[in-house]
Write a protein that holds these residues in place. Structure first.
Motif, PDB file in Angstrom:
ATOM      1  N   LYS A 235       0.845  -1.173   0.000  1.00 38.04           N
ATOM      2  CA  LYS A 235       0.000   0.000   0.000  1.00 38.04           C
ATOM      3  C   LYS A 235       0.891   1.237   0.000  1.00 38.04           C
ATOM      4  O   LYS A 235       2.077   1.144   0.320  1.00 38.04           O
ATOM      5  N   LEU A 237       1.290   5.318   1.259  1.00 41.06           N
ATOM      6  CA  LEU A 237       0.812   6.416   2.088  1.00 41.06           C
ATOM      7  C   LEU A 237       1.317   7.709   1.451  1.00 41.06           C
ATOM      8  O   LEU A 237       2.509   7.838   1.161  1.00 41.06           O
ATOM      9  N   SER A 266       5.650  10.132  -0.767  1.00 36.79           N
ATOM     10  CA  SER A 266       4.888   8.889  -0.717  1.00 36.79           C
ATOM     11  C   SER A 266       5.757   7.824  -0.077  1.00 36.79           C
ATOM     12  O   SER A 266       6.977   7.811  -0.243  1.00 36.79           O
ATOM     13  N   ILE A 276       1.564   2.978   9.960  1.00 34.20           N
ATOM     14  CA  ILE A 276       1.177   4.385   9.785  1.00 34.20           C
ATOM     15  C   ILE A 276       1.365   5.215  11.060  1.00 34.20           C
ATOM     16  O   ILE A 276       1.927   6.308  11.027  1.00 34.20           O
ATOM     17  N   LEU A 293      -3.436  13.526   4.397  1.00 29.87           N
ATOM     18  CA  LEU A 293      -2.954  12.147   4.401  1.00 29.87           C
ATOM     19  C   LEU A 293      -3.877  11.302   3.543  1.00 29.87           C
ATOM     20  O   LEU A 293      -5.089  11.436   3.643  1.00 29.87           O
ATOM     21  N   SER A 294      -3.326  10.458   2.692  1.00 29.89           N
ATOM     22  CA  SER A 294      -4.206   9.523   1.995  1.00 29.89           C
ATOM     23  C   SER A 294      -3.454   8.226   1.735  1.00 29.89           C
ATOM     24  O   SER A 294      -2.225   8.197   1.759  1.00 29.89           O
ATOM     25  N   THR A 295      -4.192   7.150   1.524  1.00 31.94           N
ATOM     26  CA  THR A 295      -3.547   5.887   1.205  1.00 31.94           C
ATOM     27  C   THR A 295      -4.088   5.382  -0.121  1.00 31.94           C
ATOM     28  O   THR A 295      -5.174   5.747  -0.542  1.00 31.94           O
TER      29      THR A 295
END
Ligand code: ADP
Ligand code: MG
Length: 312
Positions: A235, A237, A266, A276, A293-295
């Protein structure tokens, strides 16, 4: 112990010959696939990969160009009718007789499959797919989601050992999706082999125990879900800061971090590591001010890249 295949596909090819001026299209190229009895098998691939072509060949709706297809031990070239009776297929395109009610549709197909009256499960299927309110309504008056339910019901009237679903959740609401998966999971628990095509990675990951990936008419991966986990576990971040970032802080260098643009970085991580909280702590200690913040989950493209890298 050797488990018998529910579906066995050997050197299957399909070439579409279009109209006069269009060039032929090789939609399936030398496909070999064994779908074990009792499995929940996912055929994953982007649009145009050849999923529906493969399903329609299994359903007897499309003629193969060459190769062998064996369904429940029956070669479709030797006994097309018997092989058809072993599977129920839910096609991607909605095809229903618009003037039949839901109940009439199911009764008609039960008759087609010569299911004797006392063995018919019409009501059970209507209930299971939450169609009771609509059982007397003509198909043409049903909503898209309801039509999809009837299509699934129709594939079940002869209690097939193998259920094949071609992108059944594309464009349906969450409620139907949830109900459908609950029902299909249950069928699988009770021994029905499920073959599902989808272009949603998460769907395949959640439901299937085996996953094959098809791209441009070729199978590029075919493994237990666990073996694909390496790719699925990744994933990203993405962190935005109020200030400009010129260099990566030392403390982040041991992570797979990179600068995206002057305000954001990233970080790639493994979901199973769940880092996280720790990362945010590190960043706070650096005195950086986070504004967003996003994933991002891996998509099919990422999985393809991972698989190709693995092989080279
Ligand atoms: P998917 O279901 O994975 O989206 P399809 O099996 O529908 O893929 O299509 C595979 C390829 O074959 C696509 O390039 C599509 O345009 C082509 N194709 C599908 N059906 C036909 C047809 N009847 N005639 C010509 N080409 C077709
Ligand atoms: Mg399709």
């Amino acid at each position: 112990m050797v488990t018998k295949s529910a579906i066995s596909i050997k050197s299957l090819n399909k070439t579409y010959h279009g109209f006069k001026n269009s060039s032929p299209k090789n939609a399936l190229i030398d496909i070999n696939l064994e779908i074990p009895q009792g499995s929940f098998f996912g055929l994953l691939g982007p649009n145009g990969a050849g999923k529906s072509t493969l399903i329609n060949i299994l359903a007897g709706l499309t003629k193969k160009t060459s190769g062998k297809v064996i369904i429940d031990g029956i070669d479709v070239d030797e006994d097309a009718r018997a092989s058809k009776f072993a599977i129920g297929v839910v096609p991607q395109e909605v095809v229903l007789d618009p003037f039949f009610s839901v109940r009439e549709t199911l009764d008609y197909y039960a008759g087609y499959y010569s299911v004797p009256q006392e063995k018919r499960r019409t009501q059970e299927i209507i209930d299971a797919l939450h169609l009771s309110d609509k059982s007397g309504v003509n198909s043409r008056r049903l909503s898209g989601g309801m039509k999809r339910r009837v299509l699934i019901a129709k594939a079940l009237v002869h209690s097939p050992k193998i259920l094949v679903l071609d992108e059944p959740t594309a464009g349906v609401d969450v409620e139907l999706r949830t109900q459908l998966w609950e029902y299909v999971r249950n069928l699988n628990k009770n021994g029905t082999t499920i073959l599902l095509t989808t272009h949603y990675l998460e769907e395949a990951e959640e439901l299937c125990d085996k996953i094959a990936i098809i791209n441009h008419g070729k199978i590029i991966a075919n493994e237990n879900k666990k073996s694909l986990m390496g790719a699925l576990d990744q994933k990203q971040l993405i962190i935005k800061f109020s200030d400009k970032i010129h260099t990566l802080p030392e403390t982040l260098k041991k992570y797979a971090a990179e600068i995206l643009d002057e305000n954001s970085i990233s970080i790639s991580y493994r979901k199973s590591d769940d880092p996280i909280g720790k990362l945010i702590e590190i960043i706070k200690k650096e005195g950086l001010n986070i504004t967003d913040l996003s994933t991002k989950e891996p998509d099919l493209e990422d999985v393809f890249k991972h698989l190709v890298n693995q092989k080279s």
